[in-house]
Design an enzyme around this catalytic site. Structure first.
Site, PDB file in Angstrom:
ATOM      1  N   GLU A 235       0.954  -1.168  -0.436  1.00 61.03           N
ATOM      2  CA  GLU A 235      -0.050   0.027   0.199  1.00 61.03           C
ATOM      3  C   GLU A 235       0.903   1.242   0.127  1.00 61.03           C
ATOM      4  O   GLU A 235       1.647   1.478   0.930  1.00 61.03           O
ATOM      5  CB  GLU A 235      -0.965  -0.224   1.233  1.00 61.03           C
ATOM      6  CG  GLU A 235      -2.134   0.709   1.099  1.00 61.03           C
ATOM      7  CD  GLU A 235      -1.948   2.259   1.263  1.00 61.03           C
ATOM      8  OE1 GLU A 235      -1.708   2.895   0.283  1.00 61.03           O
ATOM      9  OE2 GLU A 235      -2.118   2.624   2.475  1.00 61.03           O
ATOM     10  N   CYS A 269      -2.657   8.777   2.814  1.00 60.22           N
ATOM     11  CA  CYS A 269      -2.578   7.981   1.674  1.00 60.22           C
ATOM     12  C   CYS A 269      -3.405   8.458   0.679  1.00 60.22           C
ATOM     13  O   CYS A 269      -3.337   8.527  -0.613  1.00 60.22           O
ATOM     14  CB  CYS A 269      -1.997   6.723   1.743  1.00 60.22           C
ATOM     15  SG  CYS A 269      -3.244   5.760   2.476  1.00 60.22           S
TER      16      CYS A 269
HETATM   17  P1  NDP Z   1       8.880   4.488   3.889  1.00 54.24           P
HETATM   18  O1  NDP Z   1       8.309   3.928   2.496  1.00 54.24           O
HETATM   19  O2  NDP Z   1      10.430   4.785   3.521  1.00 54.24           O
HETATM   20  O3  NDP Z   1       8.776   3.758   5.126  1.00 54.24           O
HETATM   21  C1  NDP Z   1       7.571   2.971   5.360  1.00 54.24           C
HETATM   22  C2  NDP Z   1       8.172   1.688   6.397  1.00 54.24           C
HETATM   23  O4  NDP Z   1       9.170   0.826   5.705  1.00 54.24           O
HETATM   24  C3  NDP Z   1       8.727   2.289   7.789  1.00 54.24           C
HETATM   25  O5  NDP Z   1       8.373   1.495   8.646  1.00 54.24           O
HETATM   26  C4  NDP Z   1      10.284   2.300   7.394  1.00 54.24           C
HETATM   27  O6  NDP Z   1      10.915   2.152   8.582  1.00 54.24           O
HETATM   28  C5  NDP Z   1      10.170   0.934   6.576  1.00 54.24           C
HETATM   29  N1  NDP Z   1      11.597   0.960   5.629  1.00 54.24           N
HETATM   30  C6  NDP Z   1      12.053   1.807   4.964  1.00 54.24           C
HETATM   31  N2  NDP Z   1      13.182   1.095   4.636  1.00 54.24           N
HETATM   32  C7  NDP Z   1      13.013  -0.047   4.499  1.00 54.24           C
HETATM   33  C8  NDP Z   1      13.753  -1.467   3.922  1.00 54.24           C
HETATM   34  N3  NDP Z   1      14.811  -0.993   3.247  1.00 54.24           N
HETATM   35  N4  NDP Z   1      13.124  -2.442   4.056  1.00 54.24           N
HETATM   36  C9  NDP Z   1      12.119  -2.643   4.772  1.00 54.24           C
HETATM   37  N5  NDP Z   1      11.508  -1.809   5.461  1.00 54.24           N
HETATM   38  C10 NDP Z   1      11.832  -0.534   5.348  1.00 54.24           C
HETATM   39  O7  NDP Z   1       8.345   5.867   4.190  1.00 54.24           O
HETATM   40  P2  NDP Z   1       8.669   7.178   4.713  1.00 54.24           P
HETATM   41  O8  NDP Z   1       8.069   6.909   6.195  1.00 54.24           O
HETATM   42  O9  NDP Z   1      10.042   7.424   4.907  1.00 54.24           O
HETATM   43  O10 NDP Z   1       7.877   8.039   4.024  1.00 54.24           O
HETATM   44  C11 NDP Z   1       8.188   8.655   2.605  1.00 54.24           C
HETATM   45  C12 NDP Z   1       7.070   9.080   1.829  1.00 54.24           C
HETATM   46  O11 NDP Z   1       6.245   7.763   1.614  1.00 54.24           O
HETATM   47  C13 NDP Z   1       6.233   9.932   2.458  1.00 54.24           C
HETATM   48  O12 NDP Z   1       6.754  11.131   2.044  1.00 54.24           O
HETATM   49  C14 NDP Z   1       4.865   9.679   1.611  1.00 54.24           C
HETATM   50  O13 NDP Z   1       4.856   9.973   0.679  1.00 54.24           O
HETATM   51  C15 NDP Z   1       4.902   8.127   1.464  1.00 54.24           C
HETATM   52  N6  NDP Z   1       4.024   7.374   2.727  1.00 54.24           N
HETATM   53  C16 NDP Z   1       2.911   6.931   2.375  1.00 54.24           C
HETATM   54  C17 NDP Z   1       2.188   6.271   3.344  1.00 54.24           C
HETATM   55  C18 NDP Z   1       0.850   5.787   2.719  1.00 54.24           C
HETATM   56  O14 NDP Z   1      -0.040   5.587   3.849  1.00 54.24           O
HETATM   57  N7  NDP Z   1       0.785   4.994   1.922  1.00 54.24           N
HETATM   58  C19 NDP Z   1       2.587   6.278   4.623  1.00 54.24           C
HETATM   59  C20 NDP Z   1       3.905   6.873   5.006  1.00 54.24           C
HETATM   60  C21 NDP Z   1       4.470   7.511   3.888  1.00 54.24           C
HETATM   61  P3  NDP Z   1      11.645   3.509   9.115  1.00 54.24           P
HETATM   62  O15 NDP Z   1      10.485   4.395   9.206  1.00 54.24           O
HETATM   63  O16 NDP Z   1      12.266   3.007  10.136  1.00 54.24           O
HETATM   64  O17 NDP Z   1      12.764   3.836   7.920  1.00 54.24           O
END
Ligand code: NDP
Length: 490
Positions: A235, A269
């Site tokens: 998602e 989102c």
């Molecule tokens: P990310 O996609 O980077 O992170 C989402 C989750 O994945 C977090 O728990 C993160 O951990 C984890 N993660 C990061 N890198 C890895 C990896 N290599 N392997 C496995 N898990 C990983 O999102 P961000 O929170 O950095 O947000 C960035 C952008 O994503 C936002 O600007 C927004 O545009 C979008 N976003 C969309 C969402 C939605 O609801 N669809 C929700 C959040 C963000 P950690 O936080 O510890 O890095």
């Protein structure tokens, strides 16, 4: 093993909320091993045993509502009332998943068809084992619970890696589960940064990953999953459009549009980011929108930007949009970290970042279209495909537009309303990801179909799957198939 820690911060004040361990690969492996054992016990409880325990969990979360909302407020900065709302929604999902798992997943007889008339066909959906959930920070209870509750109800154990911005909420969700189900660690939380999530995705004993976050990270997680052929539900956000049709109630549309775009500081989102308004109602809609937007303030009606790095993206989009478009509300000065006041810009070129990339902030671009068809075409001209909204006074046209939106979900004369209906699946297409959480599809997402065909009696003269088959037996089959399928329907 785990030695280092990291802090979760209150994004409004910058103060430390708490420190949490950075669980390394070894710690993740140990959690998965515990989960594997717990999964067997949990599966053995059967649907009735799991349902009772999940309903107990729901009761514990409900009684903890205020404390949990306070913690969500601290870690995300969102108003307590908004935190309360997301927890209430999560509670309804735990309830739905618990109550419907047996009906959706339990064994059932299906028709074997004419050729298999001597067979009894049974279908059921069995647990996968251990499910890894990698969650975001924007709705740290509602979003991961859309996977966790459904995975648990389907009979799996869960290891949850919350976002590094909301680890405390993730830890609390598992602690509350242990209050309701103290026997085995069926639901555990591991904390840390991206590496911790990566270790979870790489573990071959994890049988599915449910990921919510950015498209770029989803690709990295999918590459890690590929090593073990671990399936994944992704998602990944969107660039959702809001269409205002000719005979829409413009006041209601403006009200819904603002809430869909600005609530949670736009960090949703399925938040509204692009608005397409047909010419016939453009002026009254824009009047209503700008009047209402003037009364909404960051820090009062919604909280700060939770992830500091996001401020740069929001600022870049605002700077670019206000240079090329006409500013209706706010502007570059609306970014006053950690807050961003509402920004509305008209006539931003469709190829600019503010229209094409996910902003994840309290900003909207608005464009006038000659009719609903043009609005639909522009709405669909995106790599994303998560959700969309239609406001119209004509029910039939509204439903047709909602259906034609290339998204997984749509709301009509309301905004984001599908998320509150537990029986509706949630998920997108294209860059918004794949797979579904919520509803019956969400339960099946965390299960494997098991098909069993039992022969009730042999059919005389039809030994089709035997080397002793005679030519006349095949001939009989050809005659039967020709009778059943060989005629053209007129
Ligand atoms: P990310 O996609 O980077 O992170 C989402 C989750 O994945 C977090 O728990 C993160 O951990 C984890 N993660 C990061 N890198 C890895 C990896 N290599 N392997 C496995 N898990 C990983 O999102 P961000 O929170 O950095 O947000 C960035 C952008 O994503 C936002 O600007 C927004 O545009 C979008 N976003 C969309 C969402 C939605 O609801 N669809 C929700 C959040 C963000 P950690 O936080 O510890 O890095």
């Amino acid at each position: 093993m785990t030695t280092l820690t990291f802090d979760s911060l209150n994004p409004a004040t910058g103060t430390v909320v708490a420190s949490h361990p950075k669980h390394d690969a070894e710690a993740v492996r140990a959690a998965v091993a515990r989960a594997q054992e717990a999964a067997e016990w949990w599966e053995g409880l059967g649907h009735a045993g799991r349902r009772r325990r999940l309903l107990d969990y729901k009761a514990v979360v409900t009684r903890e509502l205020r404390e949990l909302a306070a913690l969500v407020h601290e870690e995300t900065g969102k108003p307590v009332a908004d935190a309360t709302l997301e927890i209430v929604l999560a509670i309804t999902h735990i309830d739905w998943a618990a109550r419907n798992a047996r009906k959706v997943l339990g064994p059932r007889r299906v028709s074997p068809g004419m050729v298999g008339a001597n067979l009894s066909a049974t279908l059921e959906y069995l647990p996968l084992g251990v499910v890894g959930v990698i969650g975001p920070w924007n709705y740290p209870v509602f979003t991961p619970m859309g996977s966790i509750a459904y995975a648990l109800a389907a009979g799996n154990a869960v290891v949850f890696k919350p976002s590094e911005f909301t680890p405390g909420v993730g830890v609390r969700l598992a602690e509350l589960f242990a209050e309701a189900v103290p026997e085995r660690p069926v639901f555990q939380t591991v904390t840390g940064l991206g590496e911790t999530g990566a270790a979870l995705a790489r573990d071959p004993r994890v049988k599915k990953i449910a990921f919510t976050g950015s498209t770029a990270t989803a690709k990295r997680v999918m590459a890690a999953c590929a090593e073990n052929l671990t399936p994944m539900v992704a998602e990944c956000g969107g660039k959702d459009a809001f269409i205002v049709d000719a005979d829409a109630d413009v006041e209601a549309a403006a009200d819904a549009c603002l809430w869909g775009a600005l609530s949670n500081a736009g960090q949703t989102c399925v938040g509204v980011e692009r608005v397409y308004v047909v010419d016939a109602v453009y002026e009254p809609f824009m009047r209503a929108l700008s009047e209402r937007a003037a009364t909404v303030k960051a820090g009062e009606h919604y909280g700060p930007i939770t992830m500091p790095g996001q401020l740069d993206i929001i600022k870049r989009h605002i700077d670019d949009a206000t240079k090329s478009g006409r500013t209706v509300a706010g502007g570059p000065d609306s970014v006053r970290p950690p807050y961003v006041d509402p920004v509305i810009v008209e006539d931003v070129p469709e190829d600019s970042p503010a229209v094409r990339e996910e902003t994840f902030g309290p900003t909207i671009t608005v464009r006038r279209t000659k009719d609903a068809q043009e609005a639909l075409e522009l709405a669909n001209d995106t790599a994303y495909g998560l959700a969309g909204t239609v406001f119209s006074g004509n029910r039939r046209r509204a439903m047709a537009l909602a259906r034609a939106m290339r998204t997984g979900m749509a709301s009509v004369n309301s905004v984001i309303s599908f998320a509150s209906v537990a029986s509706l699946p949630f998920g997108g297409t294209g860059d918004s990801g794949f797979g579904r959480i919520h509803g019956a599809d969400g339960l099946r997402e965390f299960a494997r179909a098991k098909a069993i065909a039992r022969q009730r009696f042999p059919v005389p003269g039809m030994r089709l799957t035997s080397f002793s088959r005679q030519p006349d037996e095949l001939e009989r089959l050809i005659r039967l198939v020709t009778f059943l399928h060989g005629r053209r329907k007129r």
